[in-house]
Design a protein around this motif. Sequence first.
Motif, PDB file in Angstrom:
ATOM      1  N   TYR A  50      -6.445  10.264  -3.795  1.00  0.00           N
ATOM      2  CA  TYR A  50      -7.662   9.587  -4.250  1.00  0.00           C
ATOM      3  C   TYR A  50      -7.354   8.259  -4.943  1.00  0.00           C
ATOM      4  CZ  TYR A  50      -6.196  12.148  -8.411  1.00  0.00           C
ATOM      5  OH  TYR A  50      -5.463  12.676  -9.433  1.00  0.00           O
ATOM      6  N   ASP A  51      -6.072   7.894  -4.998  1.00  0.00           N
ATOM      7  CA  ASP A  51      -5.704   6.616  -5.602  1.00  0.00           C
ATOM      8  C   ASP A  51      -4.236   6.350  -5.289  1.00  0.00           C
ATOM      9  OD1 ASP A  51      -6.344   5.206  -8.950  1.00  0.00           O
ATOM     10  OD2 ASP A  51      -5.847   4.270  -7.024  1.00  0.00           O
ATOM     11  N   VAL A  52      -3.836   5.132  -5.485  1.00  0.00           N
ATOM     12  CA  VAL A  52      -2.433   4.790  -5.271  1.00  0.00           C
ATOM     13  C   VAL A  52      -1.555   5.661  -6.165  1.00  0.00           C
ATOM     14  CG1 VAL A  52      -0.725   2.952  -5.495  1.00  0.00           C
ATOM     15  CG2 VAL A  52      -3.007   2.433  -4.622  1.00  0.00           C
ATOM     16  N   LYS A  53      -0.511   6.185  -5.581  1.00  0.00           N
ATOM     17  CA  LYS A  53       0.473   7.026  -6.250  1.00  0.00           C
ATOM     18  C   LYS A  53      -0.065   8.384  -6.678  1.00  0.00           C
ATOM     19  CE  LYS A  53       3.373   3.216  -7.883  1.00  0.00           C
ATOM     20  NZ  LYS A  53       4.361   3.344  -6.802  1.00  0.00           N
ATOM     21  N   MET A  54      -1.302   8.699  -6.331  1.00  0.00           N
ATOM     22  CA  MET A  54      -1.870  10.005  -6.655  1.00  0.00           C
ATOM     23  C   MET A  54      -1.946  10.841  -5.389  1.00  0.00           C
ATOM     24  SD  MET A  54      -2.264   9.467  -9.798  1.00  0.00           S
ATOM     25  CE  MET A  54      -3.093  10.935 -10.343  1.00  0.00           C
ATOM     26  N   SER A  65       5.301  16.375   2.573  1.00  0.00           N
ATOM     27  CA  SER A  65       5.054  15.595   1.375  1.00  0.00           C
ATOM     28  C   SER A  65       4.333  14.323   1.799  1.00  0.00           C
ATOM     29  CB  SER A  65       6.358  15.268   0.633  1.00  0.00           C
ATOM     30  OG  SER A  65       7.207  14.481   1.439  1.00  0.00           O
ATOM     31  N   VAL A  66       3.864  13.552   0.838  1.00  0.00           N
ATOM     32  CA  VAL A  66       3.128  12.335   1.154  1.00  0.00           C
ATOM     33  C   VAL A  66       3.559  11.225   0.213  1.00  0.00           C
ATOM     34  CG1 VAL A  66       1.069  13.409   2.164  1.00  0.00           C
ATOM     35  CG2 VAL A  66       1.211  13.061  -0.315  1.00  0.00           C
ATOM     36  N   SER A  67       3.211  10.013   0.628  1.00  0.00           N
ATOM     37  CA  SER A  67       3.502   8.837  -0.186  1.00  0.00           C
ATOM     38  C   SER A  67       2.338   7.875  -0.083  1.00  0.00           C
ATOM     39  CB  SER A  67       4.778   8.165   0.304  1.00  0.00           C
ATOM     40  OG  SER A  67       4.993   6.938  -0.364  1.00  0.00           O
ATOM     41  N   ARG A  68       1.886   7.365  -1.225  1.00  0.00           N
ATOM     42  CA  ARG A  68       0.822   6.354  -1.240  1.00  0.00           C
ATOM     43  C   ARG A  68       1.240   5.272  -2.225  1.00  0.00           C
ATOM     44  NH1 ARG A  68      -5.265   6.863  -1.575  1.00  0.00           N
ATOM     45  NH2 ARG A  68      -5.972   4.859  -0.727  1.00  0.00           N
ATOM     46  N   GLU A  69       1.949   4.289  -1.718  1.00  0.00           N
ATOM     47  CA  GLU A  69       2.427   3.183  -2.539  1.00  0.00           C
ATOM     48  C   GLU A  69       1.436   2.027  -2.582  1.00  0.00           C
ATOM     49  OE1 GLU A  69       5.212   3.168  -4.436  1.00  0.00           O
ATOM     50  OE2 GLU A  69       5.410   5.276  -3.872  1.00  0.00           O
ATOM     51  N   LYS A  70       0.634   1.923  -1.530  1.00  0.00           N
ATOM     52  CA  LYS A  70      -0.397   0.894  -1.469  1.00  0.00           C
ATOM     53  C   LYS A  70      -1.714   1.546  -1.081  1.00  0.00           C
ATOM     54  CE  LYS A  70       2.553  -3.021  -0.242  1.00  0.00           C
ATOM     55  NZ  LYS A  70       2.775  -4.143   0.707  1.00  0.00           N
ATOM     56  N   LYS A  71      -2.798   0.932  -1.493  1.00  0.00           N
ATOM     57  CA  LYS A  71      -4.124   1.522  -1.279  1.00  0.00           C
ATOM     58  C   LYS A  71      -4.411   1.758   0.202  1.00  0.00           C
ATOM     59  CE  LYS A  71      -8.891   0.828  -2.785  1.00  0.00           C
ATOM     60  NZ  LYS A  71      -9.820  -0.097  -3.493  1.00  0.00           N
ATOM     61  N   GLU A  72      -3.964   0.861   1.051  1.00  0.00           N
ATOM     62  CA  GLU A  72      -4.339   0.946   2.452  1.00  0.00           C
ATOM     63  C   GLU A  72      -3.431   1.853   3.278  1.00  0.00           C
ATOM     64  OE1 GLU A  72      -3.244  -1.726   0.887  1.00  0.00           O
ATOM     65  OE2 GLU A  72      -1.699  -2.784   2.065  1.00  0.00           O
ATOM     66  N   ARG A  73      -2.347   2.339   2.701  1.00  0.00           N
ATOM     67  CA  ARG A  73      -1.345   3.061   3.487  1.00  0.00           C
ATOM     68  C   ARG A  73      -1.067   4.447   2.902  1.00  0.00           C
ATOM     69  NH1 ARG A  73       2.455   1.063   7.090  1.00  0.00           N
ATOM     70  NH2 ARG A  73       1.700  -1.031   6.574  1.00  0.00           N
TER      71      ARG A  73
END
Lengths: 113, 112
Positions: A50-54, A65-73
């Motif tokens: 629901y947000d970057v790094k969350m 596992s997952v990774s969200r370093e940028k909002k769009e990716r």
Amino acid sequence: DVKVTQSSRYLVKRTGEKVFLECVQDMDHENMFWYRQDPGLGLRLIYFSYDVKMKEKGDIPEGYSVSREKKERFSLILESASTNQTSMYLCASSFFPGQGEAFFGQGTRLTVV
Amino acid sequence: GESVGLHLPTLSVQEGDNSIINCAYSNSASDYFIWYKQESGKGPQFIIDIRSNMDKRQGQRVTVLLNKTVKHLSLQIAATQPGDSAVYFCAEDNQAGTALIFGKGTTLSVSS
């Protein structure tokens, strides 16, 4: 035209490999999701963010596992691919999580041999 | 637990008929429901949605009905066309309202 783009349509990987599935959205959505789709089982939620790094676990997070370093990716990672992870993987994004339309990518058909 | 299911995995109709696709859900606290259509080789696409404070909602050739008493959702497609052939999924919000939980899908086949 809104877009959710998954980097690969088809992937073939070997058992034990580390696999990265990439997803990019251009709608400035804060919420992104990974589902897997199997015949007779529908779409099952793996992880969402629901947000970057969350990140939050979905119904079937084991082995992923997952990774969200940028909002769009939003990336889905298979730490050590196994044959039971052979499936169609669908990425989605939404503005209102669980309360509004989620936009889906075309899917990535992953085969683990 | 949370689950959304469909009564029939497949449905076959003739072109021009009206189609009804059914879905049962288990979470009586769900507030939001949505139908998706997935054509072969594509990701799911939004058809119509409905909130729990409504019983019925209409779109272009489609109607969604919600019966909260028996926890049942249905999608009606009027004058079904060959282009309507696809897999249809219902979904509901999860208990936290943070994601959509999908059913198993119904494959609609339309013959002309």
